[in-house]
Write a protein that holds these residues in place. Structure first.
Motif, PDB file in Angstrom:
ATOM      1  N   GLY A   1      58.104  90.648  17.125  1.00 15.94           N
ATOM      2  CA  GLY A   1      56.957  91.157  16.392  1.00 15.94           C
ATOM      3  C   GLY A   1      55.617  90.872  17.038  1.00 15.94           C
TER       4      GLY A   1
ATOM      5  N   GLN B   1      54.125  92.253  19.642  1.00 17.13           N
ATOM      6  CA  GLN B   1      53.372  93.473  19.925  1.00 17.13           C
ATOM      7  C   GLN B   1      52.905  94.132  18.627  1.00 17.13           C
ATOM      8  N   ALA B   2      53.743  94.126  17.599  1.00 19.75           N
ATOM      9  CA  ALA B   2      53.353  94.701  16.311  1.00 19.75           C
ATOM     10  C   ALA B   2      52.180  93.927  15.726  1.00 19.75           C
ATOM     11  N   ASN B   3      52.208  92.612  15.853  1.00 16.20           N
ATOM     12  CA  ASN B   3      51.115  91.771  15.367  1.00 16.20           C
ATOM     13  C   ASN B   3      49.829  92.092  16.112  1.00 16.20           C
TER      14      ASN B   3
ATOM     15  N   ALA C   1      49.053  94.915  17.535  1.00 14.92           N
ATOM     16  CA  ALA C   1      48.606  96.233  17.088  1.00 14.92           C
ATOM     17  C   ALA C   1      47.897  96.139  15.738  1.00 14.92           C
ATOM     18  N   GLU C   2      48.425  95.315  14.852  1.00 19.51           N
ATOM     19  CA  GLU C   2      47.792  95.128  13.538  1.00 19.51           C
ATOM     20  C   GLU C   2      46.413  94.493  13.681  1.00 19.51           C
ATOM     21  N   GLN C   3      46.284  93.543  14.585  1.00 18.06           N
ATOM     22  CA  GLN C   3      44.985  92.893  14.796  1.00 18.06           C
ATOM     23  C   GLN C   3      43.965  93.871  15.372  1.00 18.06           C
TER      24      GLN C   3
ATOM     25  N   ASP D   1      44.055  97.100  14.946  1.00 18.78           N
ATOM     26  CA  ASP D   1      43.767  98.016  13.841  1.00 18.78           C
ATOM     27  C   ASP D   1      42.737  97.402  12.890  1.00 18.78           C
ATOM     28  N   ALA D   2      42.903  96.153  12.548  1.00 17.91           N
ATOM     29  CA  ALA D   2      41.959  95.482  11.651  1.00 17.91           C
ATOM     30  C   ALA D   2      40.570  95.412  12.276  1.00 17.91           C
TER      31      ALA D   2
ATOM     32  N   LYS E   1      38.986  98.917  12.068  1.00 14.72           N
ATOM     33  CA  LYS E   1      38.551  99.193  10.693  1.00 14.72           C
ATOM     34  C   LYS E   1      37.286  98.416  10.356  1.00 14.72           C
TER      35      LYS E   1
END
Length: 132
Positions: free
Chosen positions: A110, A112-114, A116-118, A120-121, A124
């Motif tokens: 996870g 890379q997913a983490n 990507a989420e960071q 994205d945040a 935003k």
């Protein structure tokens, strides 16, 4: 190397107990003896640790893994809880952060997913008007 307060307290406790243990076997304790030493105060040999660990593990149901595996496991756990890779590199004697990242970071599920989420945040947050 920085030590946690728990590790430091345990080392201090051990250091205070050493002279008593040495006196029990007839050895006069020296003030400048090593904390991590054989009962007689002489330096530990790596093979001694391996033999003692093997002996202790034989009395348990724990898996028989190598010391190197413990090192790898520890590095993985540090990554998982967010310890900066440079701290891990310095603590293990690895010269560059790149080697540490190459050796250990691929095993964190996870990651890379983490990342990507960071990202994205952050996007935003940057898109929000200043008045919000």
């Amino acid at each position: 190397m920085a030590l946690s307060s728990t590790v430091l307290e345990e080392l201090k406790r051990h250091r205070l107990a050493q002279p008593e243990e040495q006196l029990k076997i007839g050895i006069r304790p020296e003030e400048n003896s090593l904390v991590g030493a054989q009962i007689d105060g002489s330096p530990l040999k790596p093979v001694s640790l391996t033999h003692e660990r093997t002996h202790l593990l034989a009395k348990t149901d724990l898996p028989r893994i190598r010391f190197h595996d413990l090192r790898h496991s520890h590095a993985t756990q540090l990554f998982a809880v967010g310890v900066h890779p440079k701290s891990r590199a310095n603590g293990s004697g690895i010269r560059t952060i790149g080697i540490t990242l190459d050796l250990y970071s691929h095993i964190i599920p996870g990651m890379q997913a983490n990342a990507a989420e960071q990202v994205d945040a952050a996007i935003k947050a940057a898109k929000k008007p200043a008045s919000e």
